[in-house]
Each structure stands twice: as structure tokens, then as C-alpha cells.
Design a protein around this motif. Structure first.
Motif, PDB file in Angstrom:
ATOM      1  N   LEU A  27       0.683  -1.209  -0.109  1.00 44.56           N
ATOM      2  CA  LEU A  27       0.110   0.039   0.012  1.00 44.56           C
ATOM      3  C   LEU A  27       0.890   1.170  -0.106  1.00 44.56           C
ATOM      4  O   LEU A  27       2.022   1.284   0.760  1.00 44.56           O
ATOM      5  CB  LEU A  27      -0.682   0.095   1.151  1.00 44.56           C
ATOM      6  CG  LEU A  27      -2.145   0.940   1.377  1.00 44.56           C
ATOM      7  CD1 LEU A  27      -2.984   0.741   0.274  1.00 44.56           C
ATOM      8  CD2 LEU A  27      -2.793   0.967   2.695  1.00 44.56           C
ATOM      9  N   ASP A  28       0.543   2.427  -0.629  1.00 46.73           N
ATOM     10  CA  ASP A  28       1.257   3.399  -0.974  1.00 46.73           C
ATOM     11  C   ASP A  28       0.900   4.390   0.192  1.00 46.73           C
ATOM     12  O   ASP A  28      -0.055   4.103   1.026  1.00 46.73           O
ATOM     13  CB  ASP A  28       1.022   4.264  -2.176  1.00 46.73           C
ATOM     14  CG  ASP A  28       1.783   3.675  -3.388  1.00 46.73           C
ATOM     15  OD1 ASP A  28       2.984   3.069  -3.075  1.00 46.73           O
ATOM     16  OD2 ASP A  28       1.225   3.523  -4.368  1.00 46.73           O
ATOM     17  N   ALA A  29       1.714   5.308   0.416  1.00 45.73           N
ATOM     18  CA  ALA A  29       2.021   6.096   1.588  1.00 45.73           C
ATOM     19  C   ALA A  29       0.582   7.132   1.483  1.00 45.73           C
ATOM     20  O   ALA A  29       0.102   7.560   2.597  1.00 45.73           O
ATOM     21  CB  ALA A  29       3.094   6.987   1.797  1.00 45.73           C
ATOM     22  N   ASP A  30       0.042   7.364   0.464  1.00 47.21           N
ATOM     23  CA  ASP A  30      -0.780   8.392   0.322  1.00 47.21           C
ATOM     24  C   ASP A  30      -2.420   7.838   0.443  1.00 47.21           C
ATOM     25  O   ASP A  30      -3.375   8.294   0.043  1.00 47.21           O
ATOM     26  CB  ASP A  30      -0.707   9.124  -1.211  1.00 47.21           C
ATOM     27  CG  ASP A  30      -0.989   8.156  -2.304  1.00 47.21           C
ATOM     28  OD1 ASP A  30      -1.030   6.800  -2.189  1.00 47.21           O
ATOM     29  OD2 ASP A  30      -1.068   8.573  -3.458  1.00 47.21           O
ATOM     30  N   LYS A  31      -2.383   6.546   1.070  1.00 49.81           N
ATOM     31  CA  LYS A  31      -3.984   5.771   1.283  1.00 49.81           C
ATOM     32  C   LYS A  31      -3.983   6.170   2.864  1.00 49.81           C
ATOM     33  O   LYS A  31      -3.118   5.829   3.684  1.00 49.81           O
ATOM     34  CB  LYS A  31      -3.690   4.747   0.741  1.00 49.81           C
ATOM     35  CG  LYS A  31      -3.145   4.407  -0.581  1.00 49.81           C
ATOM     36  CD  LYS A  31      -4.153   4.972  -1.754  1.00 49.81           C
ATOM     37  CE  LYS A  31      -3.852   4.702  -3.061  1.00 49.81           C
ATOM     38  NZ  LYS A  31      -2.659   5.093  -3.467  1.00 49.81           N
ATOM     39  N   ASN A  32      -5.289   6.539   3.129  1.00 42.23           N
ATOM     40  CA  ASN A  32      -5.808   6.451   4.448  1.00 42.23           C
ATOM     41  C   ASN A  32      -5.996   5.279   5.031  1.00 42.23           C
ATOM     42  O   ASN A  32      -6.879   4.408   4.775  1.00 42.23           O
ATOM     43  CB  ASN A  32      -6.812   7.504   4.590  1.00 42.23           C
ATOM     44  CG  ASN A  32      -7.223   7.640   6.110  1.00 42.23           C
ATOM     45  OD1 ASN A  32      -7.524   6.683   6.894  1.00 42.23           O
ATOM     46  ND2 ASN A  32      -7.415   8.844   6.179  1.00 42.23           N
ATOM     47  N   ILE A  33      -5.179   4.745   5.754  1.00 42.16           N
ATOM     48  CA  ILE A  33      -5.410   3.245   6.622  1.00 42.16           C
ATOM     49  C   ILE A  33      -6.816   3.178   7.269  1.00 42.16           C
ATOM     50  O   ILE A  33      -7.519   2.052   7.344  1.00 42.16           O
ATOM     51  CB  ILE A  33      -4.448   2.748   7.185  1.00 42.16           C
ATOM     52  CG1 ILE A  33      -3.176   2.663   6.456  1.00 42.16           C
ATOM     53  CG2 ILE A  33      -4.815   1.501   8.069  1.00 42.16           C
ATOM     54  CD1 ILE A  33      -1.944   2.014   6.880  1.00 42.16           C
TER      55      ILE A  33
END
Ligand code: TRP
Length: 512
Positions: free
Chosen positions: A285-291
Motif C-alpha cells: 500500500l502506498d503512503a498516500d492512502k488512508n488506513i
């Protein structure tokens, strides 16, 4: 040891891809086969309510622990948990000693198999540190998938039987005979199981984006659609409202303590937590996604689909006036009978749709189980993806075939039976039962416990909270997250989740 230096780590194509893949993993036999029958056995509405509470209080916090660690470390579970604490510190050694003592207690009580597993775990924890969660992640899916594949094979067999009009029975006796003709005849069950394993392996072969993500994107919406069609059919039957009420109106007089614990255990299994599976998926998962948002959506989808499966099954069940507490055979035996009595000559059509649905659900979960082990082999042991896929699939299929054969008749494998009876007791259980019980009653709760303790007390919940939003601030000078969030997740991860698991665990080994 994260990733191969030469090639950049493969990533999900987009946020939807990650959500559908994780939801595809979560939505499985647990939702459509297990959830309805345990709800039926535990009185309906009240059980459903407790289940939803367990999902939110225990499942969600652990899901968040797993995903944040994966995204932060950008590595397979072995590398990720090892990265948090490379050499065992004081807290780690304390936990190891506690686990060792528990293992000794289990051995003393003649739970040899379970005691040995915990003993190995405690010693490796003291020596290797928390990387053992990663080894656990690589090994446990193999146990689960070996029997999951057996049931996966049945769903495919039943789908074809539906198409071939062989599910046109209307009596429970015929239903039992047809189910037995599949489950107890290795000449039928084994080829279907291998077919199921082949489909899983074929998907993993193509990797994260062109394999898992693509298959999930195609199959999950299809599953949703089929389920909606079945629900419409089910709730428009005469007298179906009774079924809706059974599912949604809590009647606490019907709920036992046993039911509460069952609900908690099922929350793990259904959400696919306790293994570090979401550590592997989070690492793509890329850093720009909200977990946080993503996890809430996955939980909503998983629980929503379980409830939808209930809505497809119970109204029909009430409409034809059949008992709700049928146990594991509920969907395989009862659904065709229902479809034949309500669908007339189209019974075969509805049965086929239902078992296709079940096969799809099983497949996307099977894929995820295979991926965890492959991910560890590729990242940590430097395998090539294709080699790792073939090796893992062959090993799991071999164990899985033993599970399938043992269901029929132990006399084919007497030495194995003796060994298993000595280690785990319970002479009547087959290898299939053992794999099922061992994983959902022991291995997943232990995994969830160890993950929540480690992430909560060693990595620290502040790190979890920092990873929740998109583009998280990292490094030593990163600002502290808002107080309310720190307190909320701190309590959930450090106290609520582990305590709940310990209670469930003590109950399943019969000490409570
Ligand atoms: N969640 C799946 C189901 O409901 C089973 C499953 C798939 C699973 N992957 C998992 C369970 C990982 C635990 C861990 O059928």
C-alpha cells in the motif's frame, strides 16, 4: 531484508484494488457458510449484535495494527516485525518467559501438541525476537488453506452438480447422500480440491496487481450481485419476514456464554486477522492512502456481506418451514432443498448461483492465504515469485489431500492417526477437524494476541496512530498525534483486544 534491491516493490494499482483484495480475503466461507449456521444455532439477533461488537472492539484494532506495521515497514511479515525490534529487549523476554510457563502448564495437562507449539514459540521469541510473528504468518496459512481447500473443492463440485441438475433432491436423506458422495469419496473430492488450489496458485503467479487485484476486482462485484439476486428471491417469498426478524431482532434469552465466545472467535476468522495477512497486504500500500478509512470500509463490507448472506438464507428457511439450527451442513444440504421447493423447475438454477457465490468467496480468501506465505518466501528468503508460488501450492495441496482423505476413512493413514491422536488427543477427529480446530481455536487467537501485545507495548500505539492517515509523518521529530486518538487506540490495542482474546482462549482450552 525488504524487497529485492533490483526491482521496486510491487504495489496495488489503486485504493479500490487494496480494499477489494482485503475484502476478498475477509469475505469467504466464514461469511456465507459458517456465519449463518452459527447464528442459527445461537438464536439469531442477539448473537449477531454481539458479533458486530466483537468485530469493532477486537477485530478492527488488530486489523489496524497489522496494516500499519506492513505499510510502515514496506516488507513481508518476517521483515516487518523484525524491523520493529531487531534484537529481543526486556519486555520481549518477559513475554517469552510467560509463554514458556503457559506451555509448561499445557504439557503438564497433557495437551502435548498445543504445549509443544507454544514451547517452540516461546523459545524462538527469546532467541529470534518478534520476527517469529512473521514465521507464524508464513506457516499458519498453510494449515488453514489445507482444509479450506477441501471445502473450496466441495463448493466447485456443488456448482457443477447444480448445473448438471444433480441437486434436484427435496428430502434431507437424499441431501445427506449427495453431500457424502462428494465429501467421502476421495476420487471426487481430491480432484476438485486440486482444481481449487490450481485456481489460487494461478492467480498468485501473476502477482499483486495483475493477479490478486484483478481477480478481486472482477469477482467481488459479481459476488455482491449474485447475493442481491438471492436476497430479492428470498425476502419475496411468503412468510419470509419471520426470517428477517430472526436475524435482526435481538432476543437475549436465547444467547449463552458459549455463544458470546463463539462470536469473538469468529470475528478473527471472518476478518482474516491474527496472521499478519494484512501486514503483507499493507506492505503493497502506498503512503498516500488512508488506513483508518480503508479498514472501516473493509470491516463494513465483511460484516455487511455476512448479514446479507443471512438475509438470503433465513427468510427462505422460514418460508419453507425448516429448522434454523442445522449446523455445518446447513448450506450444502438445506439450500438445494429450499431452492427446489420454492424454485420449482428452476431449482437447479438457484442452487448453481448459490454455490458459484460460495466458490467465489472461497477462492478470493484462498488466494490471500497463499499470498502470505509466498510474500515471505519472496521478500525474506529471496525466492522468485513463480518458484515460491509453485512450491507453496504443491506443499499445501499435499497436506490438503491428507485432510480430504482423512475425512473419509482413517484406516488409510493409521500411522498419521496415531501420531495426531498422541499429540492432540481426540481420537475421533480427522486431520480435517484438527486443521480446522487448531487454526481457529488456537493459532489465530495466539497470533492476534501476540500481534496486539507487540504492537501495543513494544512498537507503541503512537506509531500506529501516526500511520493511520494518508501521507503519515515519520521520523523522530514527527509531531504527536491528537490526544483523543492516542487514548482511544491505546486502550483498544493495549488492553481491550488482548484481554478479550485471553478470555476466548482460556475458554476454548476448557479452563474457563
Ligand atoms: N476470512 C476468510 C473467511 O471468512 C478466511 C481467511 C482468509 C482467513 N484469509 C485468512 C482467516 C487469514 C484468517 C487469516 O472465510
Amino acid at each position: 531484508m525488504s524487497g529485492n534491491a533490483s526491482t521496486p516493490r510491487e504495489k496495488w494499482g489503486g485504493n479500490i484494488g487494496f480494499i477489494l483484495a482485503a475484502a476478498g480475503s475477509a469475505v469467504g466461507l466464514g461469511n456465507i457458510w459458517r456465519f449463518p449456521f452459527i447464528t442459527g444455532q445461537n438464536g439469531g439477533g442477539a448473537f449477531v449484535l454481539i458479533y458486530v461488537l466483537c468485530v469493532l472492539l477486537v477485530g478492527l484494532p488488530i486489523m489496524i495494527c497489522e496494516t500499519t506495521v506492513g505499510r510502515w515497514a514496506q516488507s513481508d511479515p518476517i521483515g516487518a516485525f523484525g524491523k520493529i525490534e531487531p534484537t529481543p529487549g526486556r519486555r520481549t523476554r518477559t513475554v517469552a518467559v510467560l509463554l514458556f510457563l503457559s506451555a509448561a502448564a499445557l504439557l503438564f495437562c497433557r495437551h502435548y501438541g498445543q504445549g509443544a507449539i507454544l514451547m517452540i514459540l516461546s523459545v524462538t521469541l527469546a532467541v529470534k525476537g518478534w520476527r517469529i510473528i512473521g514465521y507464524f504468518s508464513a506457516l499458519v496459512p498453510m494449515v488453514i488453506l489445507s482444509y479450506y481447500g477441501t471445502v473450496g473443492g466441495w463448493t466447485i463440485a456443488f456448482f457443477f452438480k447444480g448445473l448438471a441438475h444433480s441437486l434436484n433432491f427435496t428430502t434431507p436423506e437424499r441431501a445427506a447422500a449427495v453431500l457424502q458422495s462428494v465429501t467421502e469419496d476421495p476420487r471426487i473430492a481430491v480432484p476438485y480440491q486440486l482444481g481449487f488450489m490450481f485456481l489460487c496458485a494461478a492467480t498468485i503467479w501473476f502477482g499483486v496487481r495483475r493477479g490478486i487485484e484483478l481477480v478481486s476486482k472482477l469477482l467481488l462485484p459479481l459476488l455482491f450481485l449474485l447475493l442481491v439476486v438471492l436476497i430479492i428471491r428470498s425476502v419475496t417469498l411468503p412468510n419470509s419476514f419471520e426470517g428477517v426478524r430472526f436475524l435482526l431482532r435481538p432476543d437475549f434469552s436465547k444467547l449463552s456464554a458459549e455463544g458470546v465466545l463463539l462470536a469473538a472467535g469468529h470475528a478473527f476468522f471472518s476478518l482474516s486477522v491474527g496472521l499478519g495477512l494484512l501486514t503483507a497486504y499493507g506492505s503493497y500500500l502506498d503512503a498516500d492512502k488512508n488506513i483508518l478509512t480503508n479498514s472501516l470500509i473493509i470491516v463494513l463490507l465483511d460484516t455487511g456481506i455476512a448479514l446479507m448472506a443471512g438475509l438470503a438464507i433465513f427468510p427462505a428457511l422460514f418460508s419453507v418451514g425448516m429448522a434454523v439450527d442445522q449446523g455445518p451442513k446447513l448450506v450444502f444440504q438445506i439450500m438445494p432443498i429450499i431452492f427446489n421447493s420454492i424454485g420449482g423447475s428452476f431449482g437447479w438454477f438457484w442452487s448453481s448461483i448459490f454455490f458459484l457465490l460460495l466458490a467465489i468467496a472461497a477462492l478470493t480468501s484462498g488466494i490471500s492465504l497463499l499470498e502470505v506465505t509466498v510474500c515471505c518466501l519472496v521478500d525474506h528468503f529471496r525466492f522468485k515469485r513463480h518458484g515460491a508460488t509453485v512450491l507453496t501450492a504443491v506443499v499445501i495441496s499435499a497436506i490438503g489431500v491428507l485432510c480430504t482423505i482423512s475425512l473419509d476413512d482413517w484406516s488409510r493413514l493409521p500411522a498419521l492417526q496415531r501420531a495426531i491422536t498422541f499429540l492432540f488427543g481426540g481420537a475421533k477427529g480427522s486431520m480435517f477437524d484438527l486443521a480446522d480446530k487448531l487454526s481457529s481455536n488456537y493459532l489465530l487467537p495466539i497470533g492476534g494476541l501476540v500481534i496486539s501485545l507487540f504492537v501495543g507495548w513494544v512498537w507503541g500505539t503512537d506509531n500506529v496512530v501516526r500511520q493511520l492517515p494518508a501521507n503519515p509523518a515519520t521520523g523522530d521529530d514527527a509531531p504527536k498525534p491528537p490526544l483523543a486518538e492516542r487514548i482511544f487506540w491505546g486502550i483498544a490495542i493495549r488492553f481491550v483486544a488482548p484481554a478479550a482474546i485471553i478470555i476466548v482462549f482460556l475458554h476454548t482450552i476448557g479452563w474457563l
